[in-house]
Write a protein that holds these residues in place. Sequence first.
Motif, PDB file in Angstrom:
ATOM      1  N   TYR A   1      -0.492  -4.308  -5.953  1.00 45.07           N
ATOM      2  CA  TYR A   1      -1.995  -4.973  -5.214  1.00 45.07           C
ATOM      3  C   TYR A   1      -1.984  -6.148  -4.993  1.00 45.07           C
ATOM      4  CZ  TYR A   1      -3.415  -0.408  -6.325  1.00 45.07           C
ATOM      5  OH  TYR A   1      -3.699   1.274  -6.762  1.00 45.07           O
TER       6      TYR A   1
ATOM      7  N   ASN B   1      -5.911   9.998 -17.954  1.00 47.87           N
ATOM      8  CA  ASN B   1      -6.165   8.174 -17.558  1.00 47.87           C
ATOM      9  C   ASN B   1      -6.196   8.935 -15.634  1.00 47.87           C
ATOM     10  OD1 ASN B   1      -5.232   5.931 -19.188  1.00 47.87           O
ATOM     11  ND2 ASN B   1      -4.090   7.277 -20.012  1.00 47.87           N
ATOM     12  N   CYS B   2      -5.919  10.062 -15.224  1.00 49.30           N
ATOM     13  CA  CYS B   2      -5.874   9.745 -13.757  1.00 49.30           C
ATOM     14  C   CYS B   2      -7.104   9.987 -13.094  1.00 49.30           C
ATOM     15  CB  CYS B   2      -5.301  11.221 -13.497  1.00 49.30           C
ATOM     16  SG  CYS B   2      -4.066  11.448 -14.353  1.00 49.30           S
TER      17      CYS B   2
ATOM     18  N   PHE C   1      -3.149   2.906 -19.410  1.00 45.55           N
ATOM     19  CA  PHE C   1      -2.037   4.610 -18.414  1.00 45.55           C
ATOM     20  C   PHE C   1      -0.946   3.852 -19.271  1.00 45.55           C
ATOM     21  CE2 PHE C   1      -0.496   5.726 -14.127  1.00 45.55           C
ATOM     22  CZ  PHE C   1      -0.174   7.197 -14.384  1.00 45.55           C
TER      23      PHE C   1
ATOM     24  N   CYS D   1      -9.452   6.624 -14.457  1.00 41.91           N
ATOM     25  CA  CYS D   1      -9.404   5.228 -13.372  1.00 41.91           C
ATOM     26  C   CYS D   1      -9.772   5.528 -11.918  1.00 41.91           C
ATOM     27  CB  CYS D   1      -7.619   5.045 -13.138  1.00 41.91           C
ATOM     28  SG  CYS D   1      -7.324   2.921 -12.608  1.00 41.91           S
TER      29      CYS D   1
ATOM     30  N   ILE E   1       0.448  -1.624   0.636  1.00 42.32           N
ATOM     31  CA  ILE E   1       0.072  -0.021   0.094  1.00 42.32           C
ATOM     32  C   ILE E   1       0.777   1.317  -0.094  1.00 42.32           C
ATOM     33  CG2 ILE E   1      -1.748   0.929   1.432  1.00 42.32           C
ATOM     34  CD1 ILE E   1      -3.324  -1.343   2.164  1.00 42.32           C
TER      35      ILE E   1
ATOM     36  N   TRP F   1     -10.141  -3.212 -14.189  1.00 44.55           N
ATOM     37  CA  TRP F   1      -8.669  -2.705 -13.898  1.00 44.55           C
ATOM     38  C   TRP F   1      -8.047  -2.906 -14.664  1.00 44.55           C
ATOM     39  CZ3 TRP F   1      -6.288   0.350 -10.647  1.00 44.55           C
ATOM     40  CH2 TRP F   1      -5.274   0.039 -10.170  1.00 44.55           C
TER      41      TRP F   1
ATOM     42  N   THR G   1      -5.472   2.697   2.988  1.00 48.34           N
ATOM     43  CA  THR G   1      -5.848   2.650   1.584  1.00 48.34           C
ATOM     44  C   THR G   1      -7.035   3.304   1.011  1.00 48.34           C
ATOM     45  OG1 THR G   1      -5.755   1.356  -0.792  1.00 48.34           O
ATOM     46  CG2 THR G   1      -6.504   0.578   0.642  1.00 48.34           C
ATOM     47  N   THR G   2      -7.029   4.609   0.020  1.00 49.21           N
ATOM     48  CA  THR G   2      -8.283   4.525  -0.942  1.00 49.21           C
ATOM     49  C   THR G   2      -8.705   3.571  -2.585  1.00 49.21           C
ATOM     50  OG1 THR G   2      -7.153   6.535  -2.047  1.00 49.21           O
ATOM     51  CG2 THR G   2      -8.077   6.648   0.233  1.00 49.21           C
TER      52      THR G   2
ATOM     53  N   LEU H   1      -2.265  12.362 -18.795  1.00 52.45           N
ATOM     54  CA  LEU H   1      -2.552  12.665 -17.981  1.00 52.45           C
ATOM     55  C   LEU H   1      -4.481  12.554 -17.813  1.00 52.45           C
ATOM     56  CD1 LEU H   1      -1.232  16.332 -17.925  1.00 52.45           C
ATOM     57  CD2 LEU H   1      -0.366  14.492 -16.642  1.00 52.45           C
TER      58      LEU H   1
ATOM     59  N   TYR I   1     -12.083   2.981 -10.341  1.00 52.05           N
ATOM     60  CA  TYR I   1     -11.085   2.578  -8.774  1.00 52.05           C
ATOM     61  C   TYR I   1     -10.746   2.977  -7.917  1.00 52.05           C
ATOM     62  CZ  TYR I   1     -11.769  -0.537 -13.102  1.00 52.05           C
ATOM     63  OH  TYR I   1     -12.228  -1.621 -14.195  1.00 52.05           O
ATOM     64  N   ARG I   2     -11.418   4.493  -7.257  1.00 51.77           N
ATOM     65  CA  ARG I   2     -10.731   4.948  -6.032  1.00 51.77           C
ATOM     66  C   ARG I   2     -12.555   5.401  -5.643  1.00 51.77           C
ATOM     67  NH1 ARG I   2      -6.636  10.014  -5.575  1.00 51.77           N
ATOM     68  NH2 ARG I   2      -6.051   9.386  -3.198  1.00 51.77           N
TER      69      ARG I   2
ATOM     70  N   GLN J   1       1.885   9.491  -5.608  1.00 49.80           N
ATOM     71  CA  GLN J   1       2.338  10.661  -5.008  1.00 49.80           C
ATOM     72  C   GLN J   1       4.173  11.267  -6.017  1.00 49.80           C
ATOM     73  OE1 GLN J   1       3.596  10.470  -1.229  1.00 49.80           O
ATOM     74  NE2 GLN J   1       1.605   9.243  -1.128  1.00 49.80           N
TER      75      GLN J   1
ATOM     76  N   THR K   1      -7.751  -0.625 -18.018  1.00 53.15           N
ATOM     77  CA  THR K   1      -8.043   0.505 -17.524  1.00 53.15           C
ATOM     78  C   THR K   1      -6.091   0.870 -17.317  1.00 53.15           C
ATOM     79  OG1 THR K   1      -9.856   0.370 -16.930  1.00 53.15           O
ATOM     80  CG2 THR K   1      -8.166   2.579 -15.351  1.00 53.15           C
TER      81      THR K   1
HETATM   82  C1  HEC Z   1      -4.902   3.035 -13.673  1.00 53.97           C
HETATM   83  C2  HEC Z   1      -4.795   3.257 -12.165  1.00 53.97           C
HETATM   84  C3  HEC Z   1      -4.908   4.640 -11.681  1.00 53.97           C
HETATM   85  C4  HEC Z   1      -4.158   5.733 -12.947  1.00 53.97           C
HETATM   86  C5  HEC Z   1      -4.669   5.831 -14.575  1.00 53.97           C
HETATM   87  C6  HEC Z   1      -3.960   7.087 -12.358  1.00 53.97           C
HETATM   88  N1  HEC Z   1      -4.498   6.071 -10.378  1.00 53.97           N
HETATM   89 FE1  HEC Z   1      -3.354   7.867  -9.300  1.00 53.97          FE
HETATM   90  N2  HEC Z   1      -4.325   5.920  -7.990  1.00 53.97           N
HETATM   91  C7  HEC Z   1      -4.820   4.789  -8.311  1.00 53.97           C
HETATM   92  C8  HEC Z   1      -5.006   4.716  -6.683  1.00 53.97           C
HETATM   93  C9  HEC Z   1      -6.121   2.657  -7.224  1.00 53.97           C
HETATM   94  C10 HEC Z   1      -5.030   5.144  -6.096  1.00 53.97           C
HETATM   95  C11 HEC Z   1      -4.866   4.966  -4.261  1.00 53.97           C
HETATM   96  C12 HEC Z   1      -3.829   4.051  -3.685  1.00 53.97           C
HETATM   97  C13 HEC Z   1      -4.210   3.245  -2.761  1.00 53.97           C
HETATM   98  O1  HEC Z   1      -5.101   4.201  -1.035  1.00 53.97           O
HETATM   99  O2  HEC Z   1      -3.872   2.729  -2.192  1.00 53.97           O
HETATM  100  C14 HEC Z   1      -4.196   6.080  -6.966  1.00 53.97           C
HETATM  101  C15 HEC Z   1      -3.756   7.042  -6.061  1.00 53.97           C
HETATM  102  C16 HEC Z   1      -3.235   8.141  -5.946  1.00 53.97           C
HETATM  103  C17 HEC Z   1      -2.881   9.824  -5.354  1.00 53.97           C
HETATM  104  C18 HEC Z   1      -2.731   9.436  -4.027  1.00 53.97           C
HETATM  105  C19 HEC Z   1      -1.670   8.913  -3.343  1.00 53.97           C
HETATM  106  C20 HEC Z   1      -1.689   8.639  -1.482  1.00 53.97           C
HETATM  107  O3  HEC Z   1      -0.577   9.128  -1.078  1.00 53.97           O
HETATM  108  O4  HEC Z   1      -2.949   8.336  -0.747  1.00 53.97           O
HETATM  109  C21 HEC Z   1      -2.392  10.769  -6.146  1.00 53.97           C
HETATM  110  C22 HEC Z   1      -2.111  11.543  -5.826  1.00 53.97           C
HETATM  111  C23 HEC Z   1      -2.847  10.260  -7.284  1.00 53.97           C
HETATM  112  N3  HEC Z   1      -3.285   8.787  -7.545  1.00 53.97           N
HETATM  113  C24 HEC Z   1      -2.102  10.786  -8.862  1.00 53.97           C
HETATM  114  C25 HEC Z   1      -2.131   9.924 -10.241  1.00 53.97           C
HETATM  115  C26 HEC Z   1      -2.315  11.274 -11.209  1.00 53.97           C
HETATM  116  C27 HEC Z   1      -1.403  13.008 -11.196  1.00 53.97           C
HETATM  117  C28 HEC Z   1      -2.558  10.248 -11.795  1.00 53.97           C
HETATM  118  C29 HEC Z   1      -2.149  10.530 -13.634  1.00 53.97           C
HETATM  119  C30 HEC Z   1      -0.779  11.082 -14.143  1.00 53.97           C
HETATM  120  C31 HEC Z   1      -2.275   9.171 -11.803  1.00 53.97           C
HETATM  121  N4  HEC Z   1      -2.941   9.015 -11.105  1.00 53.97           N
HETATM  122  C32 HEC Z   1      -2.858   8.080 -12.870  1.00 53.97           C
HETATM  123  C33 HEC Z   1      -5.294   4.563  -9.660  1.00 53.97           C
HETATM  124  C34 HEC Z   1      -4.519   5.255 -10.596  1.00 53.97           C
END
Ligand code: HEC
Length: 149
Positions: free
Chosen positions: A76, A137-138, A105, A141, A26, A98, A85-86, A135, A145-146, A34, A101
């Motif tokens: 995971y 994708n953020c 990315f 997803c 996690i 998933w 976790t979120t 970008l 999935y969050r 980050q 997705t």
């Molecule tokens: C394929 C899925 C997916 C993609 C694409 C994705 N994320 Fe995430 N992201 C997640 C998931 C799932 C979590 C939660 C992780 C957890 O809490 O365990 C997360 C958590 C985060 C967090 C919080 C981390 C923390 O400290 O809790 C940030 C910041 C973040 N994503 C930024 C981004 C950005 C910016 C992008 C795009 C460039 C991106 N993510 C693309 C799935 C994705």
Amino acid sequence: MKLAIKLAVVAAVAAFGVAYAAGDPIKVRKALMQATGAAAGLAGGMMRGKMEYNADAGKSAIATLRAAAHAHGSFYPEGSLTGDTTASPRIAEDAEGWNKTMAKFIADADAAAAASGRDGPADLDAFKAAVGPVLANCKACHEAYRVKN
Ligand code: HEC
């Protein structure tokens, strides 16, 4: 590249190392996200004109996004969707979606890296064209999935 942003990226990557060493999936995936966030912030800052476009910074942002995209899905394991976790339970319930997705990315990040080339995207328009699809994708997803908490 602005020092503060450079430091943010370095700190995120360092946090990744610590979490990885501790064997906590996690923490590792959060640290990877980050780093993803730091790189996206750098990209967004240049795209919005908050800072001047720089090909080295552009290349670095894309490389960080790509590295994180490739690594992220490996953290995971079963049983890691509860706790601090979120991440949504849908990751397990809809594994096919998933994986798709995540694959998108990765493919978009690979394409951006290919477009970026050895010296980074030549100008801001080239950078936007390369990194924009990554970008997108953020949000897609995260919405699927969050969980919000
Ligand atoms: C394929 C899925 C997916 C993609 C694409 C994705 N994320 Fe995430 N992201 C997640 C998931 C799932 C979590 C939660 C992780 C957890 O809490 O365990 C997360 C958590 C985060 C967090 C919080 C981390 C923390 O400290 O809790 C940030 C910041 C973040 N994503 C930024 C981004 C950005 C910016 C992008 C795009 C460039 C991106 N993510 C693309 C799935 C994705």
